[in-house]
Design a protein around this motif. Structure first.
Motif, PDB file in Angstrom:
ATOM      1  N   TRP A 258       4.679  -4.182   4.308  1.00 12.60           N
ATOM      2  CA  TRP A 258       5.387  -4.189   3.030  1.00 12.60           C
ATOM      3  C   TRP A 258       5.449  -5.601   2.463  1.00 12.60           C
ATOM      4  O   TRP A 258       5.289  -6.571   3.169  1.00 12.60           O
ATOM      5  CB  TRP A 258       6.796  -3.621   3.170  1.00 12.60           C
ATOM      6  CG  TRP A 258       7.660  -4.315   4.177  1.00 12.60           C
ATOM      7  CD1 TRP A 258       7.859  -3.922   5.470  1.00 12.60           C
ATOM      8  CD2 TRP A 258       8.434  -5.505   3.999  1.00 12.60           C
ATOM      9  NE1 TRP A 258       8.710  -4.800   6.098  1.00 12.60           N
ATOM     10  CE2 TRP A 258       9.076  -5.786   5.217  1.00 12.60           C
ATOM     11  CE3 TRP A 258       8.641  -6.373   2.932  1.00 12.60           C
ATOM     12  CZ2 TRP A 258       9.907  -6.884   5.393  1.00 12.60           C
ATOM     13  CZ3 TRP A 258       9.471  -7.467   3.116  1.00 12.60           C
ATOM     14  CH2 TRP A 258      10.101  -7.708   4.331  1.00 12.60           C
TER      15      TRP A 258
ATOM     16  N   ASP B  99       0.450   4.505  -6.208  1.00 12.03           N
ATOM     17  CA  ASP B  99       1.119   5.606  -5.517  1.00 12.03           C
ATOM     18  C   ASP B  99       1.836   5.164  -4.234  1.00 12.03           C
ATOM     19  O   ASP B  99       2.323   5.991  -3.480  1.00 12.03           O
ATOM     20  CB  ASP B  99       0.127   6.725  -5.207  1.00 12.03           C
ATOM     21  CG  ASP B  99      -1.008   6.275  -4.308  1.00 12.03           C
ATOM     22  OD1 ASP B  99      -1.122   5.062  -4.036  1.00 12.03           O
ATOM     23  OD2 ASP B  99      -1.786   7.138  -3.867  1.00 12.03           O
ATOM     24  N   ARG B 100       1.908   3.839  -4.007  1.00  7.43           N
ATOM     25  CA  ARG B 100       2.650   3.346  -2.838  1.00  7.43           C
ATOM     26  C   ARG B 100       4.155   3.532  -3.075  1.00  7.43           C
ATOM     27  O   ARG B 100       4.605   3.595  -4.209  1.00  7.43           O
ATOM     28  CB  ARG B 100       2.359   1.867  -2.603  1.00  7.43           C
ATOM     29  CG  ARG B 100       0.921   1.583  -2.244  1.00  7.43           C
ATOM     30  CD  ARG B 100       0.742   0.067  -2.093  1.00  7.43           C
ATOM     31  NE  ARG B 100      -0.635  -0.309  -2.107  1.00  7.43           N
ATOM     32  CZ  ARG B 100      -1.316  -0.722  -3.180  1.00  7.43           C
ATOM     33  NH1 ARG B 100      -0.714  -0.833  -4.334  1.00  7.43           N
ATOM     34  NH2 ARG B 100      -2.577  -1.041  -3.090  1.00  7.43           N
ATOM     35  N   ARG B 101       4.912   3.574  -1.993  1.00  2.00           N
ATOM     36  CA  ARG B 101       6.370   3.718  -2.101  1.00  2.00           C
ATOM     37  C   ARG B 101       6.968   2.427  -2.662  1.00  2.00           C
ATOM     38  O   ARG B 101       6.650   1.341  -2.187  1.00  2.00           O
ATOM     39  CB  ARG B 101       6.967   4.032  -0.739  1.00  2.00           C
ATOM     40  CG  ARG B 101       8.408   4.489  -0.856  1.00  2.00           C
ATOM     41  CD  ARG B 101       8.963   4.948   0.460  1.00  2.00           C
ATOM     42  NE  ARG B 101       9.833   3.864   0.914  1.00  2.00           N
ATOM     43  CZ  ARG B 101      10.004   3.502   2.153  1.00  2.00           C
ATOM     44  NH1 ARG B 101       9.354   4.112   3.102  1.00  2.00           N
ATOM     45  NH2 ARG B 101      10.817   2.526   2.463  1.00  2.00           N
TER      46      ARG B 101
ATOM     47  N   ILE C  59       7.282  -3.012  -2.080  1.00  2.00           N
ATOM     48  CA  ILE C  59       6.179  -2.081  -2.055  1.00  2.00           C
ATOM     49  C   ILE C  59       5.783  -1.875  -0.604  1.00  2.00           C
ATOM     50  O   ILE C  59       5.518  -2.842   0.118  1.00  2.00           O
ATOM     51  CB  ILE C  59       4.969  -2.595  -2.865  1.00  2.00           C
ATOM     52  CG1 ILE C  59       5.361  -2.815  -4.328  1.00  2.00           C
ATOM     53  CG2 ILE C  59       3.817  -1.623  -2.784  1.00  2.00           C
ATOM     54  CD1 ILE C  59       5.582  -4.228  -4.688  1.00  2.00           C
ATOM     55  N   THR C  60       5.751  -0.614  -0.190  1.00  2.00           N
ATOM     56  CA  THR C  60       5.404  -0.296   1.186  1.00  2.00           C
ATOM     57  C   THR C  60       4.033   0.353   1.228  1.00  2.00           C
ATOM     58  O   THR C  60       3.771   1.333   0.525  1.00  2.00           O
ATOM     59  CB  THR C  60       6.441   0.662   1.803  1.00  2.00           C
ATOM     60  OG1 THR C  60       7.724   0.050   1.721  1.00  2.00           O
ATOM     61  CG2 THR C  60       6.113   0.958   3.251  1.00  2.00           C
ATOM     62  N   ASP C  61       3.170  -0.210   2.049  1.00  3.50           N
ATOM     63  CA  ASP C  61       1.855   0.353   2.314  1.00  3.50           C
ATOM     64  C   ASP C  61       1.884   0.819   3.766  1.00  3.50           C
ATOM     65  O   ASP C  61       1.924  -0.014   4.674  1.00  3.50           O
ATOM     66  CB  ASP C  61       0.777  -0.705   2.109  1.00  3.50           C
ATOM     67  CG  ASP C  61      -0.622  -0.157   2.213  1.00  3.50           C
ATOM     68  OD1 ASP C  61      -0.836   0.797   2.993  1.00  3.50           O
ATOM     69  OD2 ASP C  61      -1.513  -0.678   1.528  1.00  3.50           O
ATOM     70  N   PRO C  62       1.921   2.118   4.022  1.00  7.02           N
ATOM     71  CA  PRO C  62       2.138   2.615   5.376  1.00  7.02           C
ATOM     72  C   PRO C  62       1.159   2.073   6.420  1.00  7.02           C
ATOM     73  O   PRO C  62       1.523   1.919   7.585  1.00  7.02           O
ATOM     74  CB  PRO C  62       1.974   4.133   5.250  1.00  7.02           C
ATOM     75  CG  PRO C  62       2.032   4.437   3.806  1.00  7.02           C
ATOM     76  CD  PRO C  62       1.711   3.178   3.065  1.00  7.02           C
ATOM     77  N   ASP C  63      -0.043   1.754   6.018  1.00  9.29           N
ATOM     78  CA  ASP C  63      -1.050   1.278   6.965  1.00  9.29           C
ATOM     79  C   ASP C  63      -1.026  -0.228   7.180  1.00  9.29           C
ATOM     80  O   ASP C  63      -1.583  -0.715   8.152  1.00  9.29           O
ATOM     81  CB  ASP C  63      -2.453   1.691   6.499  1.00  9.29           C
ATOM     82  CG  ASP C  63      -2.610   3.197   6.428  1.00  9.29           C
ATOM     83  OD1 ASP C  63      -1.988   3.900   7.252  1.00  9.29           O
ATOM     84  OD2 ASP C  63      -3.326   3.673   5.526  1.00  9.29           O
TER      85      ASP C  63
ATOM     86  N   ALA D  20       1.698  -1.127  -8.102  1.00  7.20           N
ATOM     87  CA  ALA D  20       1.931  -0.457  -6.817  1.00  7.20           C
ATOM     88  C   ALA D  20       1.237   0.895  -6.746  1.00  7.20           C
ATOM     89  O   ALA D  20       0.950   1.386  -5.652  1.00  7.20           O
ATOM     90  CB  ALA D  20       3.429  -0.294  -6.582  1.00  7.20           C
TER      91      ALA D  20
END
Length: 68
Positions: free
Chosen positions: A28, A10-12, A21-25, A8
């Motif tokens: 998830w 540096d993803r949240r 795992i959340t990818d803001p762009d 993951a």
């Protein structure tokens, strides 16, 4: 699951229910090992169906490599 968390970067990451795992762009993905069977479930939500499928495909590779 450690491999998934490490991939993951540096993803949240949220480990409340599996590894999310959340990818803001992009959306998830949730990676969840089955408690009864030797399988891992993946769910994803993206900005559209294609984005969600890409997330599933990418993280499926990570999960498969971790199982080797």
């Amino acid at each position: 699951m450690r491999t998934v968390v490490e991939a993951a970067g540096d993803r949240r990451v949220d480990t409340t229910d599996g590894v999310r795992i959340t990818d803001p762009d992009r959306g998830w993905v949730l990676v969840l090992p089955d408690p009864a069977d030797a399988v891992t479930h993946l769910w994803a939500e993206g900005t559209d169906a294609d984005s969600a499928q890409l997330l599933l495909d990418e993280w499926a590779v990570v999960v498969e490599q971790a199982d080797q």
